[in-house]
Design an enzyme around this catalytic site. Structure first.
Site, PDB file in Angstrom:
ATOM      1  N   TYR A  67       0.821  -1.221   0.000  1.00 37.88           N
ATOM      2  CA  TYR A  67       0.000   0.000   0.000  1.00 37.88           C
ATOM      3  C   TYR A  67       0.853   1.268   0.000  1.00 37.88           C
ATOM      4  CZ  TYR A  67      -4.051  -2.917   0.202  1.00 37.88           C
ATOM      5  OH  TYR A  67      -4.995  -3.848  -0.142  1.00 37.88           O
ATOM      6  N   ARG A  70       1.657   2.017  -3.593  1.00 32.25           N
ATOM      7  CA  ARG A  70       0.519   2.579  -4.343  1.00 32.25           C
ATOM      8  C   ARG A  70       0.150   3.972  -3.849  1.00 32.25           C
ATOM      9  NH1 ARG A  70      -3.810  -1.984  -3.860  1.00 32.25           N
ATOM     10  NH2 ARG A  70      -5.082  -0.632  -5.213  1.00 32.25           N
ATOM     11  N   GLN A 104     -15.170   1.506  -6.642  1.00 31.42           N
ATOM     12  CA  GLN A 104     -14.417   0.418  -6.016  1.00 31.42           C
ATOM     13  C   GLN A 104     -12.960   0.854  -5.827  1.00 31.42           C
ATOM     14  OE1 GLN A 104     -15.632  -3.697  -7.817  1.00 31.42           O
ATOM     15  NE2 GLN A 104     -15.907  -2.164  -9.424  1.00 31.42           N
ATOM     16  N   HIS A 122     -14.690   0.541  -1.227  1.00 31.39           N
ATOM     17  CA  HIS A 122     -13.557  -0.297  -0.817  1.00 31.39           C
ATOM     18  C   HIS A 122     -12.499   0.505  -0.075  1.00 31.39           C
ATOM     19  CE1 HIS A 122     -14.549  -3.408  -4.204  1.00 31.39           C
ATOM     20  NE2 HIS A 122     -15.358  -3.512  -3.170  1.00 31.39           N
ATOM     21  N   THR A 190     -14.955  -1.682 -14.937  1.00 26.95           N
ATOM     22  CA  THR A 190     -14.826  -2.764 -13.962  1.00 26.95           C
ATOM     23  C   THR A 190     -15.078  -4.103 -14.636  1.00 26.95           C
ATOM     24  OG1 THR A 190     -15.595  -3.653 -11.825  1.00 26.95           O
ATOM     25  CG2 THR A 190     -17.229  -2.494 -13.172  1.00 26.95           C
ATOM     26  N   LEU A 217     -13.676  -1.337 -21.474  1.00 30.11           N
ATOM     27  CA  LEU A 217     -12.791  -1.590 -22.621  1.00 30.11           C
ATOM     28  C   LEU A 217     -13.244  -2.835 -23.376  1.00 30.11           C
ATOM     29  CD1 LEU A 217     -10.243  -0.330 -23.861  1.00 30.11           C
ATOM     30  CD2 LEU A 217      -8.887  -2.006 -22.592  1.00 30.11           C
TER      31      LEU A 217
HETATM   32  C1  BV8 Z   1     -17.575  -9.170   1.106  1.00 30.84           C
HETATM   33  C2  BV8 Z   1      -9.423  -2.857  -2.068  1.00 30.84           C
HETATM   34  C3  BV8 Z   1     -19.267  -9.779   2.663  1.00 30.84           C
HETATM   35  C4  BV8 Z   1      -8.082  -3.451  -1.927  1.00 30.84           C
HETATM   36  C5  BV8 Z   1     -10.723  -4.599  -3.147  1.00 30.84           C
HETATM   37  C6  BV8 Z   1     -14.588 -15.894   0.154  1.00 30.84           C
HETATM   38  C7  BV8 Z   1     -14.421 -15.245   1.365  1.00 30.84           C
HETATM   39  C8  BV8 Z   1     -14.892 -13.945   1.590  1.00 30.84           C
HETATM   40  C9  BV8 Z   1     -15.500 -13.274   0.560  1.00 30.84           C
HETATM   41  C10 BV8 Z   1     -15.619 -13.905  -0.657  1.00 30.84           C
HETATM   42  C11 BV8 Z   1     -15.201 -15.208  -0.884  1.00 30.84           C
HETATM   43  N1  BV8 Z   1     -15.485 -15.546  -2.167  1.00 30.84           N
HETATM   44  C12 BV8 Z   1     -16.079 -14.493  -2.781  1.00 30.84           C
HETATM   45  C13 BV8 Z   1     -16.159 -13.511  -1.872  1.00 30.84           C
HETATM   46  C14 BV8 Z   1     -16.631 -12.210  -2.064  1.00 30.84           C
HETATM   47  C15 BV8 Z   1     -15.400 -11.370  -2.388  1.00 30.84           C
HETATM   48  C16 BV8 Z   1     -15.189 -11.484  -3.879  1.00 30.84           C
HETATM   49  O1  BV8 Z   1     -15.969 -10.925  -4.618  1.00 30.84           O
HETATM   50  N2  BV8 Z   1     -14.135 -12.201  -4.308  1.00 30.84           N
HETATM   51  C17 BV8 Z   1     -13.917 -12.346  -5.741  1.00 30.84           C
HETATM   52  C18 BV8 Z   1     -12.431 -12.354  -6.046  1.00 30.84           C
HETATM   53  C19 BV8 Z   1     -14.624 -13.626  -6.208  1.00 30.84           C
HETATM   54  N3  BV8 Z   1     -15.735 -10.034  -1.981  1.00 30.84           N
HETATM   55  C20 BV8 Z   1     -15.363  -9.599  -0.763  1.00 30.84           C
HETATM   56  O2  BV8 Z   1     -14.683 -10.202   0.003  1.00 30.84           O
HETATM   57  C21 BV8 Z   1     -15.953  -8.241  -0.410  1.00 30.84           C
HETATM   58  N4  BV8 Z   1     -16.572  -8.337   0.884  1.00 30.84           N
HETATM   59  O3  BV8 Z   1     -18.021  -9.954   0.302  1.00 30.84           O
HETATM   60  O4  BV8 Z   1     -18.073  -9.048   2.401  1.00 30.84           O
HETATM   61  C22 BV8 Z   1     -20.410  -8.949   2.240  1.00 30.84           C
HETATM   62  C23 BV8 Z   1     -21.146  -9.295   1.091  1.00 30.84           C
HETATM   63  C24 BV8 Z   1     -22.220  -8.512   0.709  1.00 30.84           C
HETATM   64  C25 BV8 Z   1     -22.569  -7.415   1.462  1.00 30.84           C
HETATM   65  C26 BV8 Z   1     -21.818  -7.104   2.583  1.00 30.84           C
HETATM   66  C27 BV8 Z   1     -20.729  -7.864   2.978  1.00 30.84           C
HETATM   67  C28 BV8 Z   1     -14.861  -7.190  -0.341  1.00 30.84           C
HETATM   68  C29 BV8 Z   1     -14.250  -7.003  -1.708  1.00 30.84           C
HETATM   69  C30 BV8 Z   1     -13.313  -5.807  -1.671  1.00 30.84           C
HETATM   70  C31 BV8 Z   1     -11.892  -6.253  -1.847  1.00 30.84           C
HETATM   71  N5  BV8 Z   1     -11.055  -5.079  -2.007  1.00 30.84           N
HETATM   72  N6  BV8 Z   1     -10.020  -3.465  -3.230  1.00 30.84           N
HETATM   73  C32 BV8 Z   1      -7.119  -2.834  -2.918  1.00 30.84           C
HETATM   74  O5  BV8 Z   1      -7.530  -2.072  -3.827  1.00 30.84           O
HETATM   75  O6  BV8 Z   1      -5.943  -3.129  -2.718  1.00 30.84           O
HETATM   76  S1  BV8 Z   1     -11.236  -5.339  -4.559  1.00 30.84           S
HETATM   77  C33 BV8 Z   1     -10.399  -4.806  -5.934  1.00 30.84           C
HETATM   78  O7  BV8 Z   1     -11.087  -5.373  -7.056  1.00 30.84           O
HETATM   79  C34 BV8 Z   1     -10.457  -3.323  -6.182  1.00 30.84           C
HETATM   80  O8  BV8 Z   1     -11.340  -2.615  -5.346  1.00 30.84           O
HETATM   81  C35 BV8 Z   1     -11.003  -3.250  -7.593  1.00 30.84           C
HETATM   82  O9  BV8 Z   1     -11.599  -2.056  -7.876  1.00 30.84           O
HETATM   83  C36 BV8 Z   1     -11.957  -4.357  -7.496  1.00 30.84           C
HETATM   84  C37 BV8 Z   1     -12.627  -4.800  -8.722  1.00 30.84           C
HETATM   85  O10 BV8 Z   1     -11.665  -4.835  -9.754  1.00 30.84           O
HETATM   86  P1  BV8 Z   1     -11.917  -3.844 -10.987  1.00 30.84           P
HETATM   87  O11 BV8 Z   1     -12.017  -2.458 -10.475  1.00 30.84           O
HETATM   88  O12 BV8 Z   1     -13.068  -4.350 -11.784  1.00 30.84           O
HETATM   89  O13 BV8 Z   1     -10.555  -3.966 -11.759  1.00 30.84           O
HETATM   90  P2  BV8 Z   1     -10.166  -5.099 -12.811  1.00 30.84           P
HETATM   91  O14 BV8 Z   1      -8.721  -4.969 -13.076  1.00 30.84           O
HETATM   92  O15 BV8 Z   1     -10.721  -6.415 -12.368  1.00 30.84           O
HETATM   93  O16 BV8 Z   1     -10.987  -4.690 -14.122  1.00 30.84           O
HETATM   94  C38 BV8 Z   1     -10.676  -3.476 -14.772  1.00 30.84           C
HETATM   95  C39 BV8 Z   1     -11.609  -3.366 -15.967  1.00 30.84           C
HETATM   96  O17 BV8 Z   1     -11.333  -2.129 -16.634  1.00 30.84           O
HETATM   97  C40 BV8 Z   1     -11.398  -4.468 -16.990  1.00 30.84           C
HETATM   98  O18 BV8 Z   1     -12.670  -4.988 -17.378  1.00 30.84           O
HETATM   99  C41 BV8 Z   1     -10.729  -3.749 -18.180  1.00 30.84           C
HETATM  100  O19 BV8 Z   1     -11.158  -4.297 -19.415  1.00 30.84           O
HETATM  101  C42 BV8 Z   1     -11.258  -2.351 -18.013  1.00 30.84           C
HETATM  102  N7  BV8 Z   1     -10.363  -1.318 -18.558  1.00 30.84           N
HETATM  103  C43 BV8 Z   1      -9.002  -1.326 -18.623  1.00 30.84           C
HETATM  104  N8  BV8 Z   1      -8.579  -0.187 -19.195  1.00 30.84           N
HETATM  105  C44 BV8 Z   1      -9.685   0.561 -19.481  1.00 30.84           C
HETATM  106  C45 BV8 Z   1     -10.816  -0.159 -19.068  1.00 30.84           C
HETATM  107  N9  BV8 Z   1     -12.069   0.304 -19.234  1.00 30.84           N
HETATM  108  C46 BV8 Z   1     -12.220   1.524 -19.809  1.00 30.84           C
HETATM  109  N10 BV8 Z   1     -11.167   2.274 -20.230  1.00 30.84           N
HETATM  110  C47 BV8 Z   1      -9.906   1.822 -20.082  1.00 30.84           C
HETATM  111  N11 BV8 Z   1      -8.874   2.585 -20.507  1.00 30.84           N
END
Ligand code: BV8
Length: 250
Positions: A67, A70, A104, A122, A190, A217
């Site tokens: 962190y 970043r 996010q 987040h 996202t 994208l």
């Molecule tokens: C929760 C902060 C309960 C950190 C982040 C097992 C145990 C516990 C939980 C889970 C589990 N299994 C699943 C879960 C749920 C879990 C989850 O979803 N896991 C995933 C991996 C399956 N979620 C959680 O744990 C969440 N909490 O569930 O608590 C609850 C549930 C409901 C209600 C209340 C409570 C907490 C999740 C938060 C984690 N922290 N970030 C940090 O940043 O270091 S997540 C992290 O991923 C970032 O926040 C990021 O923003 C987020 C999502 O990623 P994206 O933003 O989408 O980024 P990505 O690279 O993936 O995609 C970028 C996109 O942009 C692409 O599509 C690309 O094509 C596009 N792009 C690229 N360039 C461009 C573009 N678009 C336009 N123009 C461009 N130029």
């Protein structure tokens, strides 16, 4: 253009509330890495080693380094809000109805672009909190195990004010309420892989009876859930979409 002009007229005449969800893709053209692109953050770091509460207990130095790196990156003068961030701030200022921006992202670019009705679900890279005294404060420097809390003076308890995997995202009640009453839901930059954010489009559909739009994208994991979509760079798509909503030139 993803939305027909007659639909836009209806939404504007109703002053329909808008909810916008953004992800790391909106900050890519400002020079910040996304997570799941080939050059993304998760290509360099393992989520389980840097973005979970257990990781922080097991290896606080690595998590602080992750962190700190970043957080320092946000201070680079080359990292500025881009045309997409600015367009969303303009939409909030000029749309006749309420505009809530849920990001996010933990960067500060939406705030610096002028968005005010903004939820960092987040958390924020430039905030820290103390697990001893619950202080929540702005922080732009490095953080280590030894850093003393500015309030209780204890060390070892300061952590980034960031929501890790397995932790409750912030302001969920407010977000769910807005999704349940919006007329337009826009998802920008996202991949639709992280929940609960990735499920917002379904709530907007089912409870808000909203028109849903994906601007990305490439098609996200939830692409088929959206009524409308357009694919390309955020700095190209978002200003044009906002101009169409506001009936101005972009
Ligand atoms: C929760 C902060 C309960 C950190 C982040 C097992 C145990 C516990 C939980 C889970 C589990 N299994 C699943 C879960 C749920 C879990 C989850 O979803 N896991 C995933 C991996 C399956 N979620 C959680 O744990 C969440 N909490 O569930 O608590 C609850 C549930 C409901 C209600 C209340 C409570 C907490 C999740 C938060 C984690 N922290 N970030 C940090 O940043 O270091 S997540 C992290 O991923 C970032 O926040 C990021 O923003 C987020 C999502 O990623 P994206 O933003 O989408 O980024 P990505 O690279 O993936 O995609 C970028 C996109 O942009 C692409 O599509 C690309 O094509 C596009 N792009 C690229 N360039 C461009 C573009 N678009 C336009 N123009 C461009 N130029």
């Amino acid at each position: 253009m993803p939305l027909r002009p007659d639909l836009i007229d209806i939404l504007r005449n109703e002053a329909a509330p808008i909810v916008i969800l953004t992800g790391a893709g909106i900050s890519k053209e400002s020079g910040l890495h996304t997570f799941r692109d080939p050059d993304g953050i998760w290509a360099k770091y393992d989520i389980s080693e840097v973005a979970t509460p257990d990781a922080f207990i097991a290896n606080p130095d690595l998590v602080h380094h992750f962190y700190n790196d970043r957080r320092a990156g946000l201070l680079d003068p080359a990292v500025q809000p881009n045309a997409a961030h600015l367009a969303l701030a303009k939409l909030e200022a000029e749309w006749p109805g309420d505009v809530l921006l849920v990001t996010q992202n933990i960067d500060d670019l939406h705030g610096r672009a002028g968005s005010q009705n903004l939820i960092h679900m987040h958390g924020e890279l430039q905030k820290i909190r103390c697990t001893h005294c619950d202080l929540l404060t702005d922080w732009r420097d490095d953080l280590t195990k030894e850093t003393r809390c500015p309030s209780c003076s204890k060390s070892g308890g300061l952590r980034p004010h960031v929501v890790w995997f397995g932790e409750m995202p912030l302001e969920m009640e407010r977000i769910y309420a807005a999704l349940g009453s919006c007329g337009l839901f826009i998802s920008i930059g996202t991949s639709g892989n992280v929940y609960p954010a990735a499920g917002f489009v379904q709530i907007a559909h089912e409870e808000g009876a909203a028109e849903t739009v994906e601007l990305n994208l490439e098609p996200s994991s939830g692409a088929t859930l959206f009524d409308h979509s357009a694919y390309g760079a955020a700095t190209d798509l978002v200003p044009k979409f906002v101009a169409a909503l506001l009936k101005t030139s972009d």
